[in-house]
Design a protein around this motif. Structure first.
Motif, PDB file in Angstrom:
ATOM      1  N   ALA A  22       0.676  -1.323  -0.052  1.00 34.14           N
ATOM      2  CA  ALA A  22       0.041   0.044   0.072  1.00 34.14           C
ATOM      3  C   ALA A  22       0.908   1.286  -0.035  1.00 34.14           C
ATOM      4  O   ALA A  22       1.869   1.325   0.494  1.00 34.14           O
ATOM      5  CB  ALA A  22      -0.818   0.066   1.273  1.00 34.14           C
ATOM      6  N   ILE A  23       0.356   2.225  -0.593  1.00 34.48           N
ATOM      7  CA  ILE A  23       1.086   3.476  -0.640  1.00 34.48           C
ATOM      8  C   ILE A  23       0.160   4.625  -0.264  1.00 34.48           C
ATOM      9  O   ILE A  23      -1.093   4.774  -0.964  1.00 34.48           O
ATOM     10  CB  ILE A  23       1.867   3.932  -2.056  1.00 34.48           C
ATOM     11  N   VAL A  24       0.547   5.544   0.535  1.00 38.12           N
ATOM     12  CA  VAL A  24      -0.137   6.792   0.718  1.00 38.12           C
ATOM     13  C   VAL A  24       0.672   8.082   0.480  1.00 38.12           C
ATOM     14  O   VAL A  24       1.934   8.073   0.773  1.00 38.12           O
ATOM     15  CB  VAL A  24      -0.654   6.844   2.264  1.00 38.12           C
ATOM     16  N   VAL A  25       0.369   8.957  -0.354  1.00 35.84           N
ATOM     17  CA  VAL A  25       1.291   9.935  -0.943  1.00 35.84           C
ATOM     18  C   VAL A  25       0.757  11.319  -0.451  1.00 35.84           C
ATOM     19  O   VAL A  25      -0.390  11.604  -0.681  1.00 35.84           O
ATOM     20  CB  VAL A  25       1.469  10.046  -2.523  1.00 35.84           C
ATOM     21  N   ALA A  51       3.557   9.936  -8.617  1.00 28.58           N
ATOM     22  CA  ALA A  51       4.125   8.754  -7.466  1.00 28.58           C
ATOM     23  C   ALA A  51       3.451   7.762  -7.942  1.00 28.58           C
ATOM     24  O   ALA A  51       3.681   6.771  -7.570  1.00 28.58           O
ATOM     25  CB  ALA A  51       3.816   9.339  -6.263  1.00 28.58           C
ATOM     26  N   LEU A  52       1.917   7.838  -7.766  1.00 29.66           N
ATOM     27  CA  LEU A  52       1.174   6.650  -8.172  1.00 29.66           C
ATOM     28  C   LEU A  52       1.482   5.863  -9.291  1.00 29.66           C
ATOM     29  O   LEU A  52       1.460   4.662  -9.414  1.00 29.66           O
ATOM     30  CB  LEU A  52      -0.543   6.877  -8.035  1.00 29.66           C
ATOM     31  N   ARG A  53       1.859   6.763 -10.333  1.00 28.09           N
ATOM     32  CA  ARG A  53       1.923   5.972 -11.841  1.00 28.09           C
ATOM     33  C   ARG A  53       3.349   5.224 -11.804  1.00 28.09           C
ATOM     34  O   ARG A  53       3.512   4.047 -12.329  1.00 28.09           O
ATOM     35  CB  ARG A  53       1.933   7.058 -12.912  1.00 28.09           C
ATOM     36  N   THR A  54       4.195   5.814 -10.939  1.00 31.37           N
ATOM     37  CA  THR A  54       5.388   5.057 -10.594  1.00 31.37           C
ATOM     38  C   THR A  54       5.382   3.858  -9.807  1.00 31.37           C
ATOM     39  O   THR A  54       6.053   2.968 -10.202  1.00 31.37           O
ATOM     40  CB  THR A  54       6.569   6.398 -10.003  1.00 31.37           C
ATOM     41  N   PHE A  55       4.571   4.172  -8.844  1.00 31.89           N
ATOM     42  CA  PHE A  55       4.632   2.795  -7.964  1.00 31.89           C
ATOM     43  C   PHE A  55       3.910   1.735  -8.709  1.00 31.89           C
ATOM     44  O   PHE A  55       4.260   0.494  -8.510  1.00 31.89           O
ATOM     45  CB  PHE A  55       3.573   3.225  -6.670  1.00 31.89           C
ATOM     46  N   ALA A  56       2.857   2.065  -9.707  1.00 34.11           N
ATOM     47  CA  ALA A  56       2.102   0.797 -10.176  1.00 34.11           C
ATOM     48  C   ALA A  56       3.326   0.097 -11.452  1.00 34.11           C
ATOM     49  O   ALA A  56       2.774  -1.143 -11.642  1.00 34.11           O
ATOM     50  CB  ALA A  56       1.013   1.512 -10.992  1.00 34.11           C
ATOM     51  N   PRO A  65      11.570  -4.317  -3.576  1.00 35.34           N
ATOM     52  CA  PRO A  65      11.952  -3.995  -1.931  1.00 35.34           C
ATOM     53  C   PRO A  65      11.503  -2.481  -1.681  1.00 35.34           C
ATOM     54  O   PRO A  65      11.652  -1.629  -2.580  1.00 35.34           O
ATOM     55  CB  PRO A  65      13.416  -4.130  -1.936  1.00 35.34           C
ATOM     56  N   LEU A  66      11.085  -2.333  -0.548  1.00 30.52           N
ATOM     57  CA  LEU A  66      10.487  -0.857  -0.219  1.00 30.52           C
ATOM     58  C   LEU A  66      11.411   0.110  -0.472  1.00 30.52           C
ATOM     59  O   LEU A  66      11.210   1.311  -0.899  1.00 30.52           O
ATOM     60  CB  LEU A  66      10.099  -0.849   1.230  1.00 30.52           C
ATOM     61  N   PRO A  67      12.817   0.092   0.050  1.00 29.50           N
ATOM     62  CA  PRO A  67      13.819   1.138  -0.136  1.00 29.50           C
ATOM     63  C   PRO A  67      13.989   1.484  -1.803  1.00 29.50           C
ATOM     64  O   PRO A  67      14.052   2.492  -1.996  1.00 29.50           O
ATOM     65  CB  PRO A  67      15.153   0.342   0.365  1.00 29.50           C
ATOM     66  N   ALA A  68      13.806   0.538  -2.459  1.00 29.89           N
ATOM     67  CA  ALA A  68      14.030   0.764  -3.903  1.00 29.89           C
ATOM     68  C   ALA A  68      12.765   1.478  -4.350  1.00 29.89           C
ATOM     69  O   ALA A  68      12.752   2.338  -5.348  1.00 29.89           O
ATOM     70  CB  ALA A  68      14.317  -0.805  -4.731  1.00 29.89           C
ATOM     71  N   LEU A  69      11.797   1.115  -3.978  1.00 27.65           N
ATOM     72  CA  LEU A  69      10.637   1.658  -4.548  1.00 27.65           C
ATOM     73  C   LEU A  69      10.682   3.284  -4.204  1.00 27.65           C
ATOM     74  O   LEU A  69      10.283   4.005  -5.034  1.00 27.65           O
ATOM     75  CB  LEU A  69       9.309   1.103  -3.755  1.00 27.65           C
ATOM     76  N   LEU A  70      10.839   3.502  -2.916  1.00 26.26           N
ATOM     77  CA  LEU A  70      11.139   4.902  -2.413  1.00 26.26           C
ATOM     78  C   LEU A  70      12.224   5.555  -3.409  1.00 26.26           C
ATOM     79  O   LEU A  70      12.123   6.897  -3.548  1.00 26.26           O
ATOM     80  CB  LEU A  70      11.532   4.910  -0.904  1.00 26.26           C
ATOM     81  N   THR A  71      13.359   4.915  -3.602  1.00 31.53           N
ATOM     82  CA  THR A  71      14.336   5.568  -4.424  1.00 31.53           C
ATOM     83  C   THR A  71      13.783   5.866  -5.634  1.00 31.53           C
ATOM     84  O   THR A  71      14.022   6.967  -6.510  1.00 31.53           O
ATOM     85  CB  THR A  71      15.465   4.673  -4.290  1.00 31.53           C
TER      86      THR A  71
END
Length: 338
Positions: free
Chosen positions: A175-178, A194-199, A205-211
Motif C-alpha cells: 500500500a502507498i499513501v502520498v 507517484a502513483l504511476r511510478t508505484f504501479a 523492495p520498499l527502499p528501492a520503491l522509495l528511491t
C-alpha cells in the motif's frame, strides 16, 4: 500481479438535507459508469446510495456518504457515516420491509439484498458506519476483501494533493499513501506521478520503491510517502515525511510510526525499513497529516473494532482536518466482509 484502478479522490456527499439524496444517487451512478460497470450495476449503485442517503436524512446527525471505486478489484463502494444516534434495532433493520417511519421500508434491507457485501457497525449514542460494495459476479471475492481507503481534498480545493493505491503481487500486499507538498494542482500532479511510478513495479523492495519515487518526483513539488507491505505473518513500513503508520487489534493500538525526515523528490535520506511485529488479527493503516494523529493515543473502543473499510471511513469522518488534504488506507489480510 493485481494492480489498482486509476486513482480518483473519494466523492464526498454531506447529507444535511433530503435534497442531498438525489445528488448521492447521481454520484454513485457516475462512479460506477466511470469504473466500467455494465448492465444494471450503475442503477443498483444509485439505489444503494439513495437508500443509505435517505436513512441518513431521516435519522442521523452529521451524516455523509463516501462514494468511490474499490481499492482492489472491479467495483464501487458507498459508505455512510454519521455521529448518532445509532441503530437501536439493527438486526430488524436488515430485513426488507422493516421501517421505523411511514415509508415502504426498502432502505437498509434493500441495500443488504442488492449489495455484493454490506457491513454495518453501530453503537449508541455514537453513530453508525455502513459500507455497501457492488461488483460484477466474477469480482465478488474482491468486494469482500477487508481493504479500504478514503481520500478527500482540503475544503475549497477541487483536486486532492493526497493519493493512495494498493497492489497485490507475489511479495504480498503493498500500500502507498502520498501527500504532495502543499495543496491544489501542483500537489495533485506530484501525488499522481507517484502513483504511476508505484504501479510500474510495486513488488520491488520498499527502499528501492522509495528511491524510484524520489527520482520520478525530482521535477515536481515533492511529497511525503508512506509504504506498507503485508506478508503472511509479517509487516514492513518504509516512509519519508508525515505519513503515519498504525497497527491495531480489536482492543487497542499496538504501534504508531512516522516517516523519516525529508521530502521525496527534493531531499531524502537513505530509506530505512521498519519491521513490525505481526499477528493475523492485526489491522494496519497509513494516513496523511490531514487526519489528526491524536486519535491513536486514546482511541474509541468502537473505532478499533471496526473492519478495515469502515475504520478508514470513520477516521475520515471523525478526525479529518478539513483545511488539509486527507487520506486513510487500512487493510487486514485475514478479515472478510459479509
Amino acid at each position: 500481479m493485481t494492480l489498482p484502478p486509476a486513482a480518483h479522490p473519494t466523492a464526498y456527499v454531506p447529507v444535511d438535507h433530503y435534497s442531498a439524496v438525489h445528488l448521492a444517487a447521481q454520484t454513485a451512478r457516475s462512479v460506477a459508469q466511470r469504473r466500467g460497470l455494465q448492465g444494471a450495476l450503475p442503477d443498483q449503485a444509485a439505489v444503494i446510495a439513495s437508500e443509505l442517503g435517505s436513512n441518513l436524512a431521516k435519522h442521523a446527525v452529521d451524516g455523509a456518504l463516501y462514494v468511490q471505486e474499490l481499492p482492489l478489484g472491479n467495483g464501487v463502494e458507498i459508505i455512510a457515516a454519521d455521529r448518532g444516534p445509532g441503530m437501536r434495532e439493527f438486526r430488524r433493520c436488515l430485513a426488507d420491509g422493516y421501517t421505523t417511519t411511514e415509508t415502504l421500508g426498502a432502505g437498509i434491507g434493500g441495500v443488504n439484498r442488492i449489495a455484493t457485501s454490506f457491513t454495518v457497525r453501530t453503537h449508541e449514542p455514537g453513530g453508525t458506519v455502513a459500507c455497501a460494495r457492488l461488483t460484477p459476479p466474477e469480482d465478488a471475492d474482491a468486494g469482500r476483501r477487508a481493504i479500504g481507503s478514503v481520500c478527500l481534498p482540503a475544503e475549497r480545493e477541487e483536486v486532492s494533493g493526497d493519493a493512495c493505491a494498493v497492489a497485490e503481487t507475489g511479495q504480498g500486499l503493498t500500500a502507498i499513501v502520498v501527500d504532495g507538498l502543499g495543496h491544489g494542482p501542483p500537489a495533485a500532479e506530484a501525488a499522481q506521478l507517484a502513483l504511476r511510478t508505484f504501479a510500474r513495479a510495486p513488488d520491488q523492495p520498499l527502499p528501492a520503491l522509495l528511491t524510484g519515487l524520489h527520482r520520478a518526483l525530482r521535477h515536481s513539488r515533492g511529497a511525503a510517502v508512506g509504504l506498507l507491505r503485508l506478508h503472511a505473518g509479517r509487516a514492513q513500513y518504509c516512509g519519508i515525511g508525515n505519513v503515519r503508520c498504525v497497527t491495531l487489534t480489536q482492543q487497542d493500538v499496538r504501534h504508531r510510526l512516522t516517516g523519516q525526515p525529508g521530502v521525496v523528490g527534493l531531499e531524502m535520506p537513505h530509506p530505512v525499513v521498519r519491521d513490525l511485529p505481526w499477528e493475523p488479527h492485526f489491522t494496519a493503516l497509513l494516513h496523511s497529516d490531514g487526519i489528526d494523529h491524536r486519535w491513536a493515543h486514546s482511541p474509541d473502543p468502537f473505532l478499533v473494532r471496526l473492519p478495515a473499510p469502515l475504520l478508514a471511513a470513520a477516521l475520515m469522518h471523525g478526525h479529518r482536518r478539513s483545511r488539509d488534504d486527507a487520506t486513510v488506507l487500512a487493510a487486514n489480510l485475514h478479515q472478510r466482509l459479509s
